[in-house]
Design a protein around this motif. Structure first.
Motif, PDB file in Angstrom:
ATOM      1  N   ILE A 155      24.916  19.860 -56.117  1.00  0.00           N
ATOM      2  CA  ILE A 155      24.953  18.655 -56.943  1.00  0.00           C
ATOM      3  C   ILE A 155      26.405  18.198 -57.050  1.00  0.00           C
ATOM      4  O   ILE A 155      27.286  18.969 -57.420  1.00  0.00           O
ATOM      5  CB  ILE A 155      24.385  18.901 -58.352  1.00  0.00           C
ATOM      6  CG1 ILE A 155      22.892  19.225 -58.282  1.00  0.00           C
ATOM      7  CG2 ILE A 155      24.584  17.666 -59.232  1.00  0.00           C
ATOM      8  CD1 ILE A 155      22.246  19.369 -59.639  1.00  0.00           C
ATOM      9  N   LYS A 156      26.624  16.933 -56.720  1.00  0.00           N
ATOM     10  CA  LYS A 156      27.950  16.334 -56.874  1.00  0.00           C
ATOM     11  C   LYS A 156      27.944  15.442 -58.110  1.00  0.00           C
ATOM     12  O   LYS A 156      26.995  14.688 -58.330  1.00  0.00           O
ATOM     13  CB  LYS A 156      28.314  15.500 -55.638  1.00  0.00           C
ATOM     14  CG  LYS A 156      28.426  16.304 -54.360  1.00  0.00           C
ATOM     15  CD  LYS A 156      28.771  15.405 -53.187  1.00  0.00           C
ATOM     16  CE  LYS A 156      28.886  16.204 -51.889  1.00  0.00           C
ATOM     17  NZ  LYS A 156      29.217  15.333 -50.738  1.00  0.00           N
ATOM     18  N   TYR A 157      29.014  15.537 -58.903  1.00  0.00           N
ATOM     19  CA  TYR A 157      29.165  14.679 -60.071  1.00  0.00           C
ATOM     20  C   TYR A 157      30.261  13.660 -59.763  1.00  0.00           C
ATOM     21  O   TYR A 157      31.386  14.022 -59.419  1.00  0.00           O
ATOM     22  CB  TYR A 157      29.511  15.500 -61.314  1.00  0.00           C
ATOM     23  CG  TYR A 157      28.390  16.454 -61.683  1.00  0.00           C
ATOM     24  CD1 TYR A 157      27.267  15.998 -62.351  1.00  0.00           C
ATOM     25  CD2 TYR A 157      28.454  17.794 -61.325  1.00  0.00           C
ATOM     26  CE1 TYR A 157      26.225  16.868 -62.672  1.00  0.00           C
ATOM     27  CE2 TYR A 157      27.423  18.671 -61.643  1.00  0.00           C
ATOM     28  CZ  TYR A 157      26.312  18.202 -62.319  1.00  0.00           C
ATOM     29  OH  TYR A 157      25.287  19.060 -62.624  1.00  0.00           O
ATOM     30  N   ILE A 158      29.907  12.373 -59.878  1.00  0.00           N
ATOM     31  CA  ILE A 158      30.777  11.282 -59.450  1.00  0.00           C
ATOM     32  C   ILE A 158      31.180  10.428 -60.649  1.00  0.00           C
ATOM     33  O   ILE A 158      30.331  10.038 -61.457  1.00  0.00           O
ATOM     34  CB  ILE A 158      30.069  10.386 -58.409  1.00  0.00           C
ATOM     35  CG1 ILE A 158      29.484  11.234 -57.257  1.00  0.00           C
ATOM     36  CG2 ILE A 158      31.015   9.320 -57.884  1.00  0.00           C
ATOM     37  CD1 ILE A 158      30.517  11.922 -56.409  1.00  0.00           C
ATOM     38  N   LEU A 159      32.482  10.134 -60.763  1.00  0.00           N
ATOM     39  CA  LEU A 159      32.983   9.195 -61.765  1.00  0.00           C
ATOM     40  C   LEU A 159      33.028   7.807 -61.140  1.00  0.00           C
ATOM     41  O   LEU A 159      33.606   7.618 -60.066  1.00  0.00           O
ATOM     42  CB  LEU A 159      34.388   9.594 -62.228  1.00  0.00           C
ATOM     43  CG  LEU A 159      35.129   8.574 -63.102  1.00  0.00           C
ATOM     44  CD1 LEU A 159      34.504   8.505 -64.484  1.00  0.00           C
ATOM     45  CD2 LEU A 159      36.600   8.915 -63.196  1.00  0.00           C
ATOM     46  N   GLU A 160      32.414   6.827 -61.824  1.00  0.00           N
ATOM     47  CA  GLU A 160      32.403   5.455 -61.335  1.00  0.00           C
ATOM     48  C   GLU A 160      32.926   4.533 -62.434  1.00  0.00           C
ATOM     49  O   GLU A 160      32.380   4.494 -63.530  1.00  0.00           O
ATOM     50  CB  GLU A 160      30.987   5.021 -60.949  1.00  0.00           C
ATOM     51  CG  GLU A 160      30.336   5.881 -59.877  1.00  0.00           C
ATOM     52  CD  GLU A 160      28.889   5.477 -59.645  1.00  0.00           C
ATOM     53  OE1 GLU A 160      28.650   4.600 -58.797  1.00  0.00           O
ATOM     54  OE2 GLU A 160      28.017   6.016 -60.336  1.00  0.00           O
ATOM     55  N   GLY A 161      33.988   3.784 -62.128  1.00  0.00           N
ATOM     56  CA  GLY A 161      34.488   2.813 -63.091  1.00  0.00           C
ATOM     57  C   GLY A 161      33.547   1.633 -63.204  1.00  0.00           C
ATOM     58  O   GLY A 161      33.039   1.130 -62.200  1.00  0.00           O
TER      59      GLY A 161
END
Length: 464
Positions: free
Chosen positions: A305-311
């Motif tokens: 599982i990848k956790y991605i920060l999105e502005g």
């Protein structure tokens, strides 16, 4: 440095006395003030503040010149709160002021105790009854706070010199303020199972796995966190775990919004958290739980599982962390018989030539091994009473009925029961879990000895 500040204030005070004498000689009335940062310039500049600094103090020297021989006062008003172009502001209580005791000579310094700088009009100094010229030092403080969004803040403070019971017009001086808050925003992830998510239905400690998120510092703008699975969970045998076999739920967020209803995993990106409009610090937890695994094959399933920060209001997308996801689905291969009588089949108070008697059981096979199997029945002895009298097999039968059965029932029609082993059921080729009903029937003969008769069957399940 502070002693030097005192000397400058004293020097300015004597200059004011000189100017007072000068204006008196010319017959002009003087009523004015100046507000000067101790470090020079015309603006109060706090520079860059980081959380490590905790508190930054800056001194301002206020000089009043007056020859009206009437009392006066000096007030302070925050004309424009410290704010960024995006609308972020400094929380009340993080910008304060107090007067430095002993820096005034004649009047009363009304702010010897520290208090917040607000939009309200605040009296900071009151002269003596003769309205003598004076000077004093104010100390402005900015406190770092993780809730303050990073950015460049500007504001304005108005200082007004007001006569008391005199006709002179008030005099206002404006002081510009600036500060940059620098916060290194970061997101920390910690799991209850070390460096990954581990689930096992057979282990109570592993039935739920928690992932803790700690948002440190402030991003200043809104963002979201999404989770993306690299692949569908797969076992070493090549079996895929259904997406619905795992669901997740969030809890604990105070500033932002975390997913608050159970949601199954998906092949598509899933938003798990949306920050506040200012991207403030926050903490939350994502709980991963197992769903119904009865249809899932045994095995050790893995993925990442990848956790991605999105502005949202700023252009940024970056990887926060990658975690291993592992589901251990233990082997299940068991036979259940209902009612639980230990295989005992009993007919009570049997009389000759009476109507047929029946007994029913339900056999259920729970399995996830994905292999074909069969259910057997072993008969050690036929129906016997306590005196040892045996009912011949030609009077004792069984037949089977489907309960949405997927496999093959071997005795749909009535079959005579004999001693030894007989196959009751064969599963489908997938080895699906299954169940069926067995009905035992006794037909009392005319020469039957009355009484109670019973036997014990042994049921077993085996791979084919």
């Amino acid at each position: 440095m502070k002693k030097a500040g005192r000397k400058i204030g004293i020097g300015l005070f004597f200059i004011l006395i000189f100017l007072s004498s000068h204006f008196a000689q010319k017959g002009e009335t003087a009523f004015s003030l100046s507000v000067t940062p101790y470090e020079g310039g015309y603006d109060l500049r706090f520079g860059r503040i980081t959380p490590e600094l905790v508190r930054v103090n800056k001194e301002v020297i206020v000089n009043i010149f007056s020859d009206i021989a009437k009392p006066y006062r000096v007030t302070q008003t925050l004309l424009e709160p410290l704010s960024t172009t995006e609308g972020n502001t400094i929380p009340v209580g993080n910008f304060t002021v107090y007067g430095l005791r002993g820096t005034n000579k004649y009047g009363t310094l009304n702010v010897e105790q520290e208090f917040p700088v607000t939009l309200n009009r605040q009296i900071i100094y009151t002269s003596n009854q003769t309205g003598a010229a004076d000077s004093f030092t104010l100390v402005y403080s900015l406190m770092a706070n993780p809730d303050i969004a990073p950015g460049y803040y500007r504001g304005r403070i108005g200082f007004t010199l007001e006569p008391i019971n005199a006709e002179q017009s008030p005099v206002t001086v404006i002081l510009n303020i600036s500060v940059e808050f620098k916060v290194d925003a970061a997101i920390e992830i910690k799991t209850s199972a070390g460096k990954g998510i581990f689930l096992n239905p057979a282990d109570p400690q592993s039935s739920v796995s928690a992932v803790e998120f700690k948002i440190k510092g402030g991003f200043g703008k809104q963002f979201r966190i999404s989770q993306v699975l690299s692949d569908q969970p797969i076992s070493s045998e090549g079996n895929l775990l259904d997406w619905e076999a795992i669901n997740f739920l969030g809890q604990g967020a105070q500033k932002g919004i975390v997913v608050n209803n159970p949601v199954a995993l998906s092949a598509q990106p899933q938003i798990i958290y949306t920050s506040s409009p200012r991207g403030e610090p926050d903490d939350f937890v994502i709980l991963y739980r197992l769903g119904d695994l009865s249809r899932q094959k045994a095995g050790n399933y893995r993925t990442k599982i990848k956790y991605i920060l999105e502005g949202i209001s700023f252009a940024q997308t970056r990887l926060i962390e990658t975690l291993d996801l592992q589901v251990e689905n233990p082997r299940v291969f068991e036979l259940l018989v209902t009612p639980e009588t230990g295989g005992l089949i009993q007919f009570r108070d049997i009389k000759p030539s009476q109507a047929p008697k029946t007994q029913e059981i339900i056999i259920q096979v729970k399995t996830n091994i994905a292999r074909a199997y069969q259910v057997n029945q072993n008969t050690a002895s036929l129906l016997t009473n306590k005196e040892g009298k045996v009912i011949p097999s030609r009077y004792f039968f069984l037949r089977q009925e489907s309960l949405d059965t997927k496999g093959v029932l071997k005795h749909i029609d009535k079959t005579e029961i004999k001693e030894g082993q007989m196959v009751l059921f064969v599963s489908d080729q997938k080895g699906s879990a299954d169940k069926f009903k067995v009905i035992y029937e006794l037909i009392p003969a005319s020469d039957l000895q009355p009484g109670d008769y019973s036997t014990v069957f042994t049921y077993s399940v085996s791979e084919i």
